[in-house]
Motif scaffolding. Structure first.
Motif, PDB file in Angstrom:
ATOM      1  N   MET A  33       0.700  -1.118   0.071  1.00 29.02           N
ATOM      2  CA  MET A  33      -0.010  -0.027   0.003  1.00 29.02           C
ATOM      3  C   MET A  33       0.811   1.274  -0.146  1.00 29.02           C
ATOM      4  O   MET A  33       1.851   1.346   0.638  1.00 29.02           O
ATOM      5  CB  MET A  33      -0.907  -0.016   1.143  1.00 29.02           C
ATOM      6  CG  MET A  33      -2.232   0.646   1.121  1.00 29.02           C
ATOM      7  SD  MET A  33      -3.298   0.523   2.406  1.00 29.02           S
ATOM      8  CE  MET A  33      -2.582   1.606   3.748  1.00 29.02           C
ATOM      9  N   GLU A  34       0.472   2.230  -0.727  1.00 27.04           N
ATOM     10  CA  GLU A  34       1.186   3.516  -0.840  1.00 27.04           C
ATOM     11  C   GLU A  34       1.099   4.352   0.528  1.00 27.04           C
ATOM     12  O   GLU A  34      -0.052   4.213   0.918  1.00 27.04           O
ATOM     13  CB  GLU A  34       0.581   4.406  -2.056  1.00 27.04           C
ATOM     14  CG  GLU A  34       1.628   5.084  -2.795  1.00 27.04           C
ATOM     15  CD  GLU A  34       1.202   5.931  -3.870  1.00 27.04           C
ATOM     16  OE1 GLU A  34       1.309   7.069  -3.686  1.00 27.04           O
ATOM     17  OE2 GLU A  34       0.296   5.098  -4.640  1.00 27.04           O
ATOM     18  N   GLU A  35       2.348   4.877   0.837  1.00 23.65           N
ATOM     19  CA  GLU A  35       2.098   5.592   2.243  1.00 23.65           C
ATOM     20  C   GLU A  35       1.699   6.932   2.155  1.00 23.65           C
ATOM     21  O   GLU A  35       1.834   7.631   1.094  1.00 23.65           O
ATOM     22  CB  GLU A  35       3.814   5.684   2.539  1.00 23.65           C
ATOM     23  CG  GLU A  35       4.212   4.449   3.339  1.00 23.65           C
ATOM     24  CD  GLU A  35       5.656   4.770   4.060  1.00 23.65           C
ATOM     25  OE1 GLU A  35       5.955   4.363   4.998  1.00 23.65           O
ATOM     26  OE2 GLU A  35       6.421   5.641   3.338  1.00 23.65           O
ATOM     27  N   ASP A  36       0.998   7.275   2.882  1.00 23.35           N
ATOM     28  CA  ASP A  36       0.504   8.822   2.816  1.00 23.35           C
ATOM     29  C   ASP A  36       1.466   9.668   3.924  1.00 23.35           C
ATOM     30  O   ASP A  36       2.207   9.201   4.495  1.00 23.35           O
ATOM     31  CB  ASP A  36      -0.950   9.088   3.202  1.00 23.35           C
ATOM     32  CG  ASP A  36      -1.479   8.714   4.663  1.00 23.35           C
ATOM     33  OD1 ASP A  36      -0.488   8.490   5.614  1.00 23.35           O
ATOM     34  OD2 ASP A  36      -2.491   8.292   4.752  1.00 23.35           O
ATOM     35  N   ILE A  37       0.986  10.960   4.111  1.00 20.96           N
ATOM     36  CA  ILE A  37       2.281  11.943   4.729  1.00 20.96           C
ATOM     37  C   ILE A  37       2.320  11.631   6.015  1.00 20.96           C
ATOM     38  O   ILE A  37       3.214  11.436   7.022  1.00 20.96           O
ATOM     39  CB  ILE A  37       1.973  13.222   4.588  1.00 20.96           C
ATOM     40  CG1 ILE A  37       2.812  14.168   5.455  1.00 20.96           C
ATOM     41  CG2 ILE A  37       0.494  13.713   4.874  1.00 20.96           C
ATOM     42  CD1 ILE A  37       3.651  15.365   4.390  1.00 20.96           C
ATOM     43  N   LEU A  38       0.999  11.133   6.846  1.00 18.23           N
ATOM     44  CA  LEU A  38       0.815  10.670   8.099  1.00 18.23           C
ATOM     45  C   LEU A  38       1.727   9.503   8.278  1.00 18.23           C
ATOM     46  O   LEU A  38       2.524   9.237   9.386  1.00 18.23           O
ATOM     47  CB  LEU A  38      -0.623  10.578   8.492  1.00 18.23           C
ATOM     48  CG  LEU A  38      -0.972  10.343   9.839  1.00 18.23           C
ATOM     49  CD1 LEU A  38      -0.356  11.610  10.574  1.00 18.23           C
ATOM     50  CD2 LEU A  38      -2.419  10.220  10.233  1.00 18.23           C
ATOM     51  N   ASP A  39       1.650   8.404   7.582  1.00 21.32           N
ATOM     52  CA  ASP A  39       2.556   7.308   7.688  1.00 21.32           C
ATOM     53  C   ASP A  39       3.946   7.525   7.616  1.00 21.32           C
ATOM     54  O   ASP A  39       4.715   7.025   8.534  1.00 21.32           O
ATOM     55  CB  ASP A  39       2.391   6.291   6.521  1.00 21.32           C
ATOM     56  CG  ASP A  39       0.976   5.786   6.305  1.00 21.32           C
ATOM     57  OD1 ASP A  39       0.504   5.414   7.481  1.00 21.32           O
ATOM     58  OD2 ASP A  39       0.470   5.671   5.085  1.00 21.32           O
ATOM     59  N   VAL A  40       4.431   8.639   6.774  1.00 28.03           N
ATOM     60  CA  VAL A  40       5.900   9.032   6.853  1.00 28.03           C
ATOM     61  C   VAL A  40       6.442   9.792   8.227  1.00 28.03           C
ATOM     62  O   VAL A  40       7.303   9.201   8.661  1.00 28.03           O
ATOM     63  CB  VAL A  40       6.064  10.006   5.788  1.00 28.03           C
ATOM     64  CG1 VAL A  40       7.638  10.436   5.577  1.00 28.03           C
ATOM     65  CG2 VAL A  40       6.085   9.261   4.317  1.00 28.03           C
ATOM     66  N   LEU A  41       5.512  10.435   8.460  1.00 27.26           N
ATOM     67  CA  LEU A  41       5.802  11.202   9.809  1.00 27.26           C
ATOM     68  C   LEU A  41       5.734  10.349  10.990  1.00 27.26           C
ATOM     69  O   LEU A  41       6.428  10.337  11.873  1.00 27.26           O
ATOM     70  CB  LEU A  41       4.710  12.240  10.067  1.00 27.26           C
ATOM     71  CG  LEU A  41       4.620  13.563   9.298  1.00 27.26           C
ATOM     72  CD1 LEU A  41       3.370  14.359   9.685  1.00 27.26           C
ATOM     73  CD2 LEU A  41       5.778  14.231   9.394  1.00 27.26           C
ATOM     74  N   ILE A  42       4.971   9.380  11.115  1.00 29.88           N
ATOM     75  CA  ILE A  42       4.899   8.179  12.185  1.00 29.88           C
ATOM     76  C   ILE A  42       5.865   7.262  12.231  1.00 29.88           C
ATOM     77  O   ILE A  42       6.672   7.128  13.218  1.00 29.88           O
ATOM     78  CB  ILE A  42       3.607   7.460  12.229  1.00 29.88           C
ATOM     79  CG1 ILE A  42       2.351   8.290  12.466  1.00 29.88           C
ATOM     80  CG2 ILE A  42       3.751   6.365  13.136  1.00 29.88           C
ATOM     81  CD1 ILE A  42       0.959   7.670  12.214  1.00 29.88           C
ATOM     82  N   THR A  43       6.343   6.860  10.800  1.00 32.77           N
ATOM     83  CA  THR A  43       7.504   6.078  10.902  1.00 32.77           C
ATOM     84  C   THR A  43       9.122   6.539  10.988  1.00 32.77           C
ATOM     85  O   THR A  43       9.978   5.942  10.634  1.00 32.77           O
ATOM     86  CB  THR A  43       7.456   5.029   9.611  1.00 32.77           C
ATOM     87  OG1 THR A  43       7.069   6.026   8.565  1.00 32.77           O
ATOM     88  CG2 THR A  43       6.415   4.146  10.057  1.00 32.77           C
ATOM     89  N   LEU A  44       9.241   8.041  10.741  1.00 28.59           N
ATOM     90  CA  LEU A  44      10.270   8.533  10.697  1.00 28.59           C
ATOM     91  C   LEU A  44      11.343   8.083  11.920  1.00 28.59           C
ATOM     92  O   LEU A  44      10.858   8.038  13.013  1.00 28.59           O
ATOM     93  CB  LEU A  44      10.235  10.087  10.488  1.00 28.59           C
ATOM     94  CG  LEU A  44       9.989  10.953   9.318  1.00 28.59           C
ATOM     95  CD1 LEU A  44       9.808  12.468   9.553  1.00 28.59           C
ATOM     96  CD2 LEU A  44      10.906  10.626   8.439  1.00 28.59           C
ATOM     97  N   LYS A  45      12.618   7.874  11.581  1.00 26.57           N
ATOM     98  CA  LYS A  45      13.527   7.304  12.821  1.00 26.57           C
ATOM     99  C   LYS A  45      14.563   8.280  12.902  1.00 26.57           C
ATOM    100  O   LYS A  45      15.054   8.994  11.743  1.00 26.57           O
ATOM    101  CB  LYS A  45      13.864   5.828  12.428  1.00 26.57           C
ATOM    102  CG  LYS A  45      12.873   4.911  12.350  1.00 26.57           C
ATOM    103  CD  LYS A  45      12.544   4.347  13.750  1.00 26.57           C
ATOM    104  CE  LYS A  45      11.511   3.340  13.582  1.00 26.57           C
ATOM    105  NZ  LYS A  45      10.192   3.624  13.194  1.00 26.57           N
ATOM    106  N   ASP A  46      15.196   8.617  14.100  1.00 30.09           N
ATOM    107  CA  ASP A  46      16.362   9.318  14.233  1.00 30.09           C
ATOM    108  C   ASP A  46      17.402   8.397  13.905  1.00 30.09           C
ATOM    109  O   ASP A  46      17.318   7.242  13.572  1.00 30.09           O
ATOM    110  CB  ASP A  46      16.473  10.014  15.646  1.00 30.09           C
ATOM    111  CG  ASP A  46      16.514   8.792  16.852  1.00 30.09           C
ATOM    112  OD1 ASP A  46      16.924   7.737  16.376  1.00 30.09           O
ATOM    113  OD2 ASP A  46      16.524   9.176  17.952  1.00 30.09           O
TER     114      ASP A  46
END
Ligand code: HEM
Length: 242
Positions: free
Chosen positions: A1-14
């Motif tokens: 499934m394609e990621e939306d911007i919320l998925d990107v923000l939630i899964t961002l890692k340091d």
């Protein structure tokens, strides 16, 4: 499934692989995106409509363009937008004359700089650009307080009108590395909104409308009263409205 911007923000890692943004930070980012996406287009379109209702000849020109480019048997599509130059010129004029805020967001200079061979800006200065000062500058714009979309039409060769202004003669999306990253989406939403409102409805002012007062007062107090009150009557066949 394609990621939306919320998925990107939630899964961002340091760099250590830990979650980068807290729920509070994600909420703040999403709120900022929503405000940027909704407030800018609606402010510009509302003012463009008010100015066009105040000068019906401009409204007729825009309708003529929509009838030629789109016709009356279908709705405006994204592929029509490059050819809706008069509609875009009206939006540019709304950005110029009626910015959503008096100043651009503040920036801090990271080094000493000289601007325009004249102005020394020391490192660490907080710089605010006046949107009104740019858009209503009589040294740049002839008859600056007049809503005149024609000034944005490209005379020679009939090139495409765009909503950005990289020379900052008016401040729509700003420019540079902190300029708006949503230019394409913002331009599409704003043009589509005004084009569909003008194409789908015949607009008029109710009796005793204060539209003219609204525009006059905006010349002295640019952040005076909205909303605009106007009547909309469908102008396309009934089947065209969902
Ligand atoms: C008509 C629509 C829009 C207008 C007129 C507009 C205008 C602007 C302006 C003037 C800035 C400040 C630039 C600067 O600091 O110099 C800005 C920043 C920003 N805009 Fe937009 N915007 C619009 C739509 C959007 C959309 C659709 C999005 C995203 C979906 C967006 C996201 C942002 C973000 C994230 C920033 C901050 C950029 C940064 O600080 O680096 N904008 N916008």
């Amino acid at each position: 499934m394609e990621e939306d911007i919320l998925d990107v923000l939630i899964t961002l890692k340091d760099t250590n692989g830990n979650t980068l943004l807290s729920v509070k930070e994600i909420k703040a980012q999403v709120l900022e995106l929503m405000l940027a996406t909704v407030d800018n287009p609606s402010n510009a379109v509302e003012w463009a409509l008010a100015e066009m209702l105040n000068q019906p000849k401009l409204m007729q020109k825009a309708i003529k363009e929509l009838n030629t480019v789109v016709g009356i048997n279908r709705l405006v599509q994204e592929s029509d937008l490059p050819r809706l130059n008069y509609v875009k010129a009206c939006i540019r004029e709304a950005f110029r004359l009626h910015p959503i805020s008096p100043f651009n967001v503040p920036h801090v200079s990271i080094s000493d700089a000289i601007i325009g061979e004249k102005y020394f800006i020391p490192k660490g200065s907080r710089v605010l650009l006046s949107r009104l000062g740019l858009g209503r500058n009589p040294r740049v714009w002839e008859d600056p307080l007049k809503f005149k979309p024609e000034r944005h039409l490209i005379k020679e060769g009939g090139g495409e009108v765009v909503l950005t202004d990289s020379k900052l003669r008016l401040l729509s999306f700003s420019t540079g590395r902190r300029g708006c990253p949503g230019v394409k989406l913002g331009s599409t939403i704003t043009t589509m909104l005004l084009a569909r409102l003008l194409h789908g409805f015949a607009w008029s002012l109710p009796p005793n409308s204060s539209c003219n007062d609204l525009i006059e007062s905006s010349k002295t107090d640019p952040f005076d009263t909205l909303p605009l009150l106007a009547k909309a009557k469908p102008r396309l066949a009934k089947v065209m409205y969902p």
